[in-house]
Design an enzyme around this catalytic site. Structure first.
Site, PDB file in Angstrom:
ATOM      1  N   ASN A  66      36.804  41.403  39.250  1.00 50.84           N
ATOM      2  CA  ASN A  66      36.355  40.487  40.233  1.00 50.84           C
ATOM      3  C   ASN A  66      36.897  40.832  41.725  1.00 50.84           C
ATOM      4  O   ASN A  66      36.244  41.266  42.420  1.00 50.84           O
ATOM      5  CB  ASN A  66      36.708  38.959  39.915  1.00 50.84           C
ATOM      6  CG  ASN A  66      35.639  38.236  40.561  1.00 50.84           C
ATOM      7  OD1 ASN A  66      35.221  38.267  41.617  1.00 50.84           O
ATOM      8  ND2 ASN A  66      35.408  36.884  39.832  1.00 50.84           N
ATOM      9  N   ASP A  67      37.972  40.234  42.080  1.00 46.49           N
ATOM     10  CA  ASP A  67      38.755  40.270  43.187  1.00 46.49           C
ATOM     11  C   ASP A  67      38.987  41.820  43.745  1.00 46.49           C
ATOM     12  O   ASP A  67      38.656  42.070  44.945  1.00 46.49           O
ATOM     13  CB  ASP A  67      40.180  39.585  43.368  1.00 46.49           C
ATOM     14  CG  ASP A  67      39.881  38.063  43.252  1.00 46.49           C
ATOM     15  OD1 ASP A  67      38.934  37.469  43.666  1.00 46.49           O
ATOM     16  OD2 ASP A  67      40.712  37.565  42.497  1.00 46.49           O
ATOM     17  N   VAL A  68      39.238  42.820  42.996  1.00 48.18           N
ATOM     18  CA  VAL A  68      39.517  44.126  42.994  1.00 48.18           C
ATOM     19  C   VAL A  68      38.129  45.051  43.470  1.00 48.18           C
ATOM     20  O   VAL A  68      38.368  46.069  44.084  1.00 48.18           O
ATOM     21  CB  VAL A  68      40.237  44.786  42.062  1.00 48.18           C
ATOM     22  CG1 VAL A  68      41.507  44.235  41.917  1.00 48.18           C
ATOM     23  CG2 VAL A  68      39.350  44.715  40.773  1.00 48.18           C
ATOM     24  N   VAL A  69      37.020  44.137  43.465  1.00 46.01           N
ATOM     25  CA  VAL A  69      35.726  45.131  43.814  1.00 46.01           C
ATOM     26  C   VAL A  69      35.045  44.086  44.945  1.00 46.01           C
ATOM     27  O   VAL A  69      34.078  44.225  44.955  1.00 46.01           O
ATOM     28  CB  VAL A  69      34.749  45.387  42.612  1.00 46.01           C
ATOM     29  CG1 VAL A  69      35.703  46.327  41.632  1.00 46.01           C
ATOM     30  CG2 VAL A  69      34.599  43.981  41.798  1.00 46.01           C
ATOM     31  N   SER A 123      41.883  34.285  43.232  1.00 47.36           N
ATOM     32  CA  SER A 123      42.097  34.015  44.382  1.00 47.36           C
ATOM     33  C   SER A 123      40.995  32.798  44.824  1.00 47.36           C
ATOM     34  O   SER A 123      41.431  31.982  45.771  1.00 47.36           O
ATOM     35  CB  SER A 123      41.235  35.231  45.602  1.00 47.36           C
ATOM     36  OG  SER A 123      39.987  35.352  45.366  1.00 47.36           O
TER      37      SER A 123
END
Length: 468
Positions: free
Chosen positions: A394-397, A435
């Site tokens: 999720n957050d890493v993309v 996040s």
């Protein structure tokens, strides 16, 4: 020279050999291809260190030690067999806490021995005892709180109360003041017990204000603390091997913490004091998130996109780990390879719950090491990639990290999957990452959502690809 005369020298030589094995083992742990051998070398070094210590004349009761080894072996074996890979951070947290507790107990036992035998309590010995109690106590209770947050026993949101930081400062000042008094009057037992209690309280206060999403960073930091506690215990009992081993653990924990902070583009101070993941932090970053409709596809459409592509980059995330879908992912890659599709894996430094989490899962599924690419190597290749398959990440993309200055993840290095020709995102729903902000990748024209559990969806993709 008889054996008794050679024994002290032999013990120190054994410690040197063990330390060398630790260093070589840590070096080999830096690569998935050599990690297994590195772990074996480090374990051999620990065996050498333990045997040398047992031969030391200071050891008094072998039966008690044998009983402890037996109990620990049973508990460790059961934990290794029962604990899922997704729960590994919690397990590491518990191990850190137990290491801190052991170091604190060593310091307490040494103080009690010196006091009961009437041996001189020098300033040096008192300082090492105080440090052992402080670092060990903070590591114990801090690790237990981190475990509880990751396990869901406590809320993952930061736990805060009015004037929290000033209160923490007062507690720390009380510890320092009590330490000075204890160094002057070391036979004052209530002060010593107070130092133990304050160290335990500090561990709780240190950890509760940190959000659950940051607990992996805290665990790696506590891992460093456990090493420092072990080094302090080494000074307390005058054991060179314990000092060296503790220093190595402390240094590696700090390096790991730094890697994770860089992977999130955040400072350690921000992790510890910014209450990241709280409702306010999420709200602050939600204003810049992109809304709109998403395009959903089924497994048959996804299989056709993958099967007729020339290149596919698979991006594993925590969702893959939770569903234990790594073996199904490996089977999907094999079927795509059969069709002549070039398959690569993109690994973000903080994907999952710890650095290397995805590497370990994929290695367990026998994914070839050459197919694993870190973020810096794979990012330039996304523009030439036909399909990026995101599995539970999720957050890493999230592209917002590149341009949305109001987002909590702004500036965080990401896998640039949005530059691929197409992106297929496998998720259970439209939930946010830790996040607390929505992922704008989901709403892009080139993105397709494939909803469901990662294991079930990948199994369906495998079935459909086999028919192509």
């Amino acid at each position: 020279m008889n054996i008794s005369e050679f024994l002290p020298t032999g013990i120190q030589i054994s410690y040197l050999v063990a330390a060398s094995l630790f260093i070589v083992g840590l070096k080999r742990l830096g690569s998935p291809a050599t990690a297994r051998r590195g772990n074996q070398l480090a374990a051999l070094g620990m065996l050498v260190a333990v045997v040398a210590t047992l031969l030391d004349r200071q050891v008094l009761n072998y039966w008690v030690i044998a009983a402890g080894i037996g109990v620990g072996t049973v508990i460790g074996a059961i934990a290794a067999l029962k604990v899922a890979m997704t729960d590994m951070p919690q397990m590491v947290g518990i191990f850190n806490g137990l290491g801190g507790a052991a170091s604190a107990l060593v310091a307490i036992a040494e103080f009690w021995r010196l006091l009961s035998t009437g041996a001189p309590l020098t300033l040096t010995s008192l300082i090492t005892i105080i440090l052992g109690v402080l670092i060990g106590g903070v590591t114990l209770t801090g690790s237990l709180i981190a475990f509880a947050k990751l396990q869901g026993l406590l809320t993952g949101k930061p736990i805060q109360f009015p004037l929290q930081q000033p209160f923490n400062f007062l507690i720390l000042a009380a510890f320092l003041g009590s330490s000075v008094y204890f160094a002057i009057a070391p036979d004052t037992l209530p002060v010593f017990f107070g130092l133990i209690a304050i160290s335990l309280i500090l561990g709780v206060l240190f950890t509760i204000p940190i959000g659950g999403g940051d607990m992996p960073v805290v665990i790696s930091l506590l891992n460093s603390y456990s090493g420092l506690a072990a080094a302090a215990a080494g000074f307390v009992v005058n054991n060179n091997m314990l000092i060296v081993a503790g220093a190595l653990v402390g240094a590696s924990g700090i390096i790991l913490t730094n890697i994770m902070c860089k992977g999130m583009n955040r400072s350690l101070a921000n992790v510890l004091f910014a209450a990241f993941g709280s409702d306010n932090a999420a709200a602050a970053g939600s204003s810049g998130s992109q809304g709109g409709s998403v395009k959903s596809i089924d497994a048959e459409e996804g299989a056709m996109m993958l099967g007729y592509a020339r290149s596919v980059v698979i991006v594993p995330g925590y969702g893959m780990a939770v569903a234990q879908a790594q073996h199904a992912v490996r089977e999907l890659a094999s079927q795509l390879d059969r069709l002549g599709v070039e398959v690569k894996y993109a690994i973000h430094p903080v994907a999952g719950r710890m650095p290397g989490h995805m590497n370990v899962l994929l290695a367990e599924a026998n994914v070839p090491y050459p197919q694993l690419y870190d973020m810096d190597d794979i990012n330039p290749q996304f523009e030439q990639t036909d399909v990026a398959l995101i599995i539970g990440a999720n957050d890493v993309v999230n592209p917002a990290a590149r341009h949305d200055k109001g987002s909590p993840i702004y500036g965080m290095p990401i896998l640039e999957v949005d530059k691929a020709k197409h992106a297929i995102v496998i998720k259970r729903g439209m939930g946010t990452g830790f996040s607390g902000v929505q992922n704008e990748l989901f709403f892009k024209d080139k993105s397709m959502m494939l909803f469901g559990s990662a294991k079930d969806v990948i199994d369906m993709l495998v079935s459909e690809v086999k028919q192509l």
